[in-house]
Scaffold this motif. Structure first.
Motif, short mmCIF file in Angstrom:
data_model
loop_
_atom_site.label_atom_id
_atom_site.label_comp_id
_atom_site.label_asym_id
_atom_site.label_seq_id
_atom_site.Cartn_x
_atom_site.Cartn_y
_atom_site.Cartn_z
N LYS A 188 0.81 -1.01 0.13
CA LYS A 188 0.12 0.09 -0.04
C LYS A 188 1.05 1.20 0.08
N TYR A 189 0.50 2.24 -0.77
CA TYR A 189 1.00 3.55 -0.75
C TYR A 189 0.47 4.66 0.08
N ILE A 190 1.57 5.36 0.64
CA ILE A 190 1.19 6.57 1.43
C ILE A 190 1.82 7.93 0.93
N GLY A 191 1.28 8.89 0.66
CA GLY A 191 1.84 9.95 0.24
C GLY A 191 1.79 11.07 1.44
N VAL A 192 3.15 11.66 1.58
CA VAL A 192 3.39 12.63 2.70
C VAL A 192 3.77 14.02 2.01
N LEU A 193 2.81 15.07 2.20
CA LEU A 193 2.72 16.28 1.68
C LEU A 193 3.27 17.16 2.94
N SER A 194 4.14 18.06 2.77
CA SER A 194 4.67 18.97 3.65
C SER A 194 4.32 20.59 3.36
N LYS A 195 3.71 21.15 4.53
CA LYS A 195 3.45 22.39 4.34
C LYS A 195 4.43 23.21 5.40
N TYR A 196 4.95 24.39 4.83
CA TYR A 196 5.97 24.87 5.73
C TYR A 196 5.06 26.48 6.07
N SER A 197 5.36 27.12 7.29
CA SER A 197 4.94 28.44 7.47
C SER A 197 5.65 28.91 8.85
N GLU A 198 5.96 30.09 8.66
CA GLU A 198 6.58 31.03 9.73
C GLU A 198 5.34 31.34 10.70
N ASP A 199 4.12 31.23 10.20
CA ASP A 199 3.04 31.92 11.07
C ASP A 199 2.41 30.74 11.64
N GLU B 114 10.96 23.59 12.68
CA GLU B 114 12.17 23.38 12.23
C GLU B 114 13.12 24.83 12.02
N GLU B 115 14.29 24.63 12.25
CA GLU B 115 15.31 25.85 12.34
C GLU B 115 15.83 25.68 10.76
N ASN B 116 16.09 26.75 10.29
CA ASN B 116 16.68 26.87 8.97
C ASN B 116 17.37 28.09 8.67
N LEU B 117 18.04 28.69 7.59
CA LEU B 117 18.79 29.78 7.64
C LEU B 117 17.89 30.99 7.55
N CYS B 118 16.73 30.96 7.16
CA CYS B 118 15.71 32.13 7.31
C CYS B 118 15.06 32.23 8.43
N GLY B 119 15.25 31.14 9.44
CA GLY B 119 14.78 31.54 10.78
C GLY B 119 13.81 30.20 11.27
N ARG B 120 12.96 30.16 11.81
CA ARG B 120 12.25 29.10 12.41
C ARG B 120 10.58 28.97 11.67
N ASN B 121 10.48 27.86 11.18
CA ASN B 121 9.47 27.32 10.40
C ASN B 121 8.40 26.51 11.26
N GLN B 122 7.47 26.30 11.18
CA GLN B 122 6.64 25.06 11.55
C GLN B 122 6.17 24.52 10.29
#
Length: 126
Positions: free
Chosen positions: A47-58, A91-99
């Motif tokens: 069985k297949y599962i797709g994982v879609l990631s959404k990022y936001s600073e807000d 998640e921390e990255n170069l641009c700051g913190r994202n959820q």
């Protein structure tokens, strides 16, 4: 998981650990419908599962997306892929913190019409 009145659950650490044990990453691709997506396959059933990631600073954006998942799970139709669950993390990255909101849902490895035909109950003739 996708019946009326059911709710999309955030995966616990244990649930996420089980997912990682039972599924293997098959591919990452840019899908025209979803943008970047990761496709996992269950080792035992295929069985297949797709994982879609959404990022936001807000954080409010992630909260809105989680609320929309609640509406989405109540949509039960053979043409609509079922949402299995989700995870959130900071998640921390170069641009700051994202959820990050990762949404786990049924994945069709071929076109929807073929998938619907495969799901139809098969009549057995004797």
């Amino acid at each position: 998981m996708g019946g009326k009145g059911s709710k999309v659950q955030e995966f616990s650490q244990e649930g996420l650990r089980r997912f990682e044990q039972n599924f293997q990453l098959v591919k990452s691709e840019n899908d025209p419908r979803f943008d970047k997506i990761k496709i996992f396959q269950e080792r035992s059933s295929g069985k297949y599962i797709g994982v879609l990631s959404k990022y936001s600073e807000d954080p409010a954006v992630i909260a809105t997306l989680k609320e929309e998942l609640g509406y989405r799970v109540n949509m039960t139709h053979s043409n609509i892929a079922k949402v299995v669950g989700y995870t959130t993390k900071d998640e921390e990255n170069l641009c700051g913190r994202n959820q990050v909101l990762d949404v786990y849902f049924e994945w069709f490895d071929h076109d929807l019409e073929l998938e619907i035909l495969e799901r139809k109950p098969k009549k057995v003739t004797l």
